[in-house]
Design an enzyme around this catalytic site. Sequence first.
Site, short mmCIF file in Angstrom:
data_model
loop_
_atom_site.label_atom_id
_atom_site.label_comp_id
_atom_site.label_asym_id
_atom_site.label_seq_id
_atom_site.Cartn_x
_atom_site.Cartn_y
_atom_site.Cartn_z
CB CYS A 1 -0.94 -0.01 1.20
SG CYS A 1 -1.85 -1.54 1.34
CG HIS B 1 -5.98 1.43 -0.93
ND1 HIS B 1 -4.85 2.06 -1.44
CD2 HIS B 1 -5.52 0.57 0.02
CE1 HIS B 1 -3.78 1.59 -0.82
NE2 HIS B 1 -4.15 0.68 0.05
#
Lengths: 390, 147
Positions: free
Chosen positions: A88, A338
């Site tokens: 991430c 995301h």
Amino acid sequence: MSKKVAVVAAAVTKFGFRNASYRDLISEAGQACLSSLEGALKPGDIDGFILSTVMPERTVFQGHVASLAEETLGIRPDRLSVRVEHMCASGNVALRTAYSAIVSGLAEVVMVLGVEKLNTPVPGETILNMGAGLDREWESSMGMTAPPVFALIAQYHMDQYGTTEEDLARVAVKNHTHSMNNPNAHFQKGATLEKVLTSRVISTPFKLLDCSPVSDGAAAIIVTSEERAKDFTAKPVYLLGTGQAVESFTLANLPDNLSHWPALVKAGKAAYNMAGIQPQDVDLAEVHDCFSIAELLAYEGLGWCDQGESAAFLKEGRSDYGGNVVVNPRGGLLACGHPLGATGVAQIAEIFWQLRDEAGLRQVKDAQIGLTHNNSGPGEHTVNIFGIEN
Amino acid sequence: MTTENYVFTIDPVPMQGKEHNKLYPFYEALKEGRLTTTSCLDCAKVAWPPRQTCPACWSSKMEWVDLPTTGTIISFTIQEAGFPIGYSGPLIFALIKVGPVKFVTRLVDTDRADMHKGANVELAVTRVDTPALPTEARVLPTFKISK
């Protein structure tokens, strides 16, 4: 050789369930970024290229993706070509990589492009794929994915500090409200406290709106030396400080106090020290709210409030417009979505526009200092700090 | 071809046999109902997960030691939606304390009403019914609430 680097252009695609391929998303972000400079930069001027992307081998069965992206965009870098994968945090790690290449003299004009095509025709496959970002052998093989990981953290914070589900929901309300002014966000409908609290349970204590959605998308920036920056724009945005720390990969090896993240404190301090600023000097920040609890822990870890005080900090409006630091003005991961490799680059793009006073309805008044933060799991954090004065 | 067959062309459970994995003694012990990990012969650090290299002193001299097969819950969550394909809910996950280490596990054969912080749990090994290869039987270190 340059001592500093600057962002001189940025572009973000629409995030969401996109009717577009991995390659289409690269084209969209890359083309929009290049054309934003209105001819000041041509593909041949770019000597370095960094692709920030996490799992195309699994989601679109394609490796060797930096070169794919370069050919797709007509870019033939002759000094640097590399792919960055740090789950991430890939986007903010990719900017650190661009910084190190430029200050070392390895490259001078670098495009950083982040992309992810997460959605597959089978939703359960998409979720299975995301488990690859955890420790497959010891943790995700039991069916563990990100929501229960952060739910365990949230439950611990609630047990320790009395944080409530309503406190968590306020993060989602703030960020979904912000995204109403962001046409690139996955969701633009806003949210009320009641809507968040009555959305279906994903993993206790999280409801649906405590969780960032699975999204496709891409974002791109151009980074160059401070000497070259003014060749491309009158308003470069300088990288003033950067920090990164990895303390643990598995959830099992987190500190005993799950709701205190020492790696975030370390990464933040390194970035503040390099920038020569204090936490209270930050005007706005794009922090990694993959789940609502993660934003609260970011306030504490980045030094905006004390441990256990984050729920009050939010409730008092201190992380919103008119408060101490405007957190996630674009809507955060919760509302924007995301797309792993694209997220950090999109955060940097938002800071770029905000510091140039180009953020439209989302504009934070008189913004001088902006911060981006990614976690790539609770035990590892990356922080970048930006300013308009070099 | 079913949807699951399509997806499971990549296998989410690790290869556990001797021909695939140097940490195979962990899985062999687990099949016998024992929970094991490595301890460093030079500095005595007990690590989880098991290692080839001691994370405290970088020694390569490791021995297998038994962990307790019981522990206590540090934090837990009950997942109601958003499962990887092949799983159905609810799934109960917990971070537990097992002897000197923390350990992430899934609770099986457990009533959610019995879940609370500090509750006692015991090893309840899950046999994986989707073998990657016809010959390899695999196991996972799941737990259940102790009655």
